[in-house]
Design a protein around this motif. Sequence first.
Motif, PDB file in Angstrom:
ATOM      1  N   UNK A 155       3.748   6.971  -8.217  1.00 30.48           N
ATOM      2  CA  UNK A 155       3.401   6.296  -9.424  1.00 30.48           C
ATOM      3  C   UNK A 155       2.872   5.071  -9.258  1.00 30.48           C
ATOM      4  N   UNK A 156       3.763   4.268  -8.361  1.00 31.69           N
ATOM      5  CA  UNK A 156       3.528   2.915  -8.462  1.00 31.69           C
ATOM      6  C   UNK A 156       3.401   2.101  -6.861  1.00 31.69           C
ATOM      7  N   UNK A 157       3.827   2.706  -5.975  1.00 31.16           N
ATOM      8  CA  UNK A 157       3.803   1.906  -4.544  1.00 31.16           C
ATOM      9  C   UNK A 157       2.771   2.233  -3.749  1.00 31.16           C
ATOM     10  N   UNK A 158       2.062   3.255  -3.722  1.00 35.49           N
ATOM     11  CA  UNK A 158       1.008   3.930  -2.834  1.00 35.49           C
ATOM     12  C   UNK A 158      -0.099   2.771  -2.664  1.00 35.49           C
ATOM     13  N   UNK A 159      -0.422   2.173  -3.793  1.00 33.11           N
ATOM     14  CA  UNK A 159      -1.641   1.160  -3.561  1.00 33.11           C
ATOM     15  C   UNK A 159      -1.273   0.149  -2.622  1.00 33.11           C
ATOM     16  N   UNK A 160       0.120  -0.328  -2.646  1.00 31.61           N
ATOM     17  CA  UNK A 160       0.887  -1.666  -2.072  1.00 31.61           C
ATOM     18  C   UNK A 160       0.724  -0.880  -0.630  1.00 31.61           C
ATOM     19  N   UNK A 161       1.081   0.105  -0.439  1.00 27.18           N
ATOM     20  CA  UNK A 161       1.414   0.577   1.107  1.00 27.18           C
ATOM     21  C   UNK A 161      -0.074   0.676   1.687  1.00 27.18           C
TER      22      UNK A 161
END
Length: 261
Positions: free
Chosen positions: A45-51
Amino acid sequence: MDLNALQKPEVLNNASIEELKASLLELVTQKDEEPVATKVRFLNDNLLPLFEALAERNPTPDVTQQIPLVQVLWHSVWSTIPFQDILPGRVRAQSYQIFADNGLYANMARYRPGHKKPLLNWLSRWLLSYDLMILQTYAVSEDYDAERAAGTGPVAQHWDIENVGIRQLLRFGPAPLDAQAAIAWFQTSLNKYQQSEAAKQALAMPTNGISRTMQKRYEKVSKAKPQLEHLYIDRDFRLVKSIREKTQRPSYTIAVRIADA
């Protein structure tokens, strides 16, 4: 950066690498003790764009060049690897990865059931702790397909991991598994492994405080040969994607270097 901002591509594109790393560490602070299912939802929900933003700016994509970077002591800040909590009571601040320069490394942690409850914590500090180490080999392997074998395409490389030993210690008293103690235990285990052919063949399975179901699950984990990929790595920070079996979802780990070790 807050969660809403991190979902916007323009914010991620304009952020520096240090800002991205700092934001990621801030988001996962105090979240490693959550159940794996909760962490996976938070990741999706939250971390994939940062990864993805960090992976695009990985300063060391060459797998061979990653090897000297990892050969220090690391603290796992946050992870979705389920086997780390196969035993109860893992002390997050005393969980480490350490890489030697001879192709061997270890995941290790202290387990102290009840350490989060004030009274039990006071008692457990003076009674019994359980230290667990998974000793593993690491190597760089090359993937060949028809195109690469014909010399018309690049050779892809990946990390190969194999579990080769399990070490366990029961400890009495309040002495922590700090960085220096972790390094000393790793070096002792490394020496014994290298000197003993029997140690290279035997996987000593932990038997204390785990059910028959957990024992079978642990045996399955110990025989796995996972693949590992650094989505991002520099001398102080690692974002790691690992796959234990092709049929399973990937796991992710955020680790920071322990500077004084």
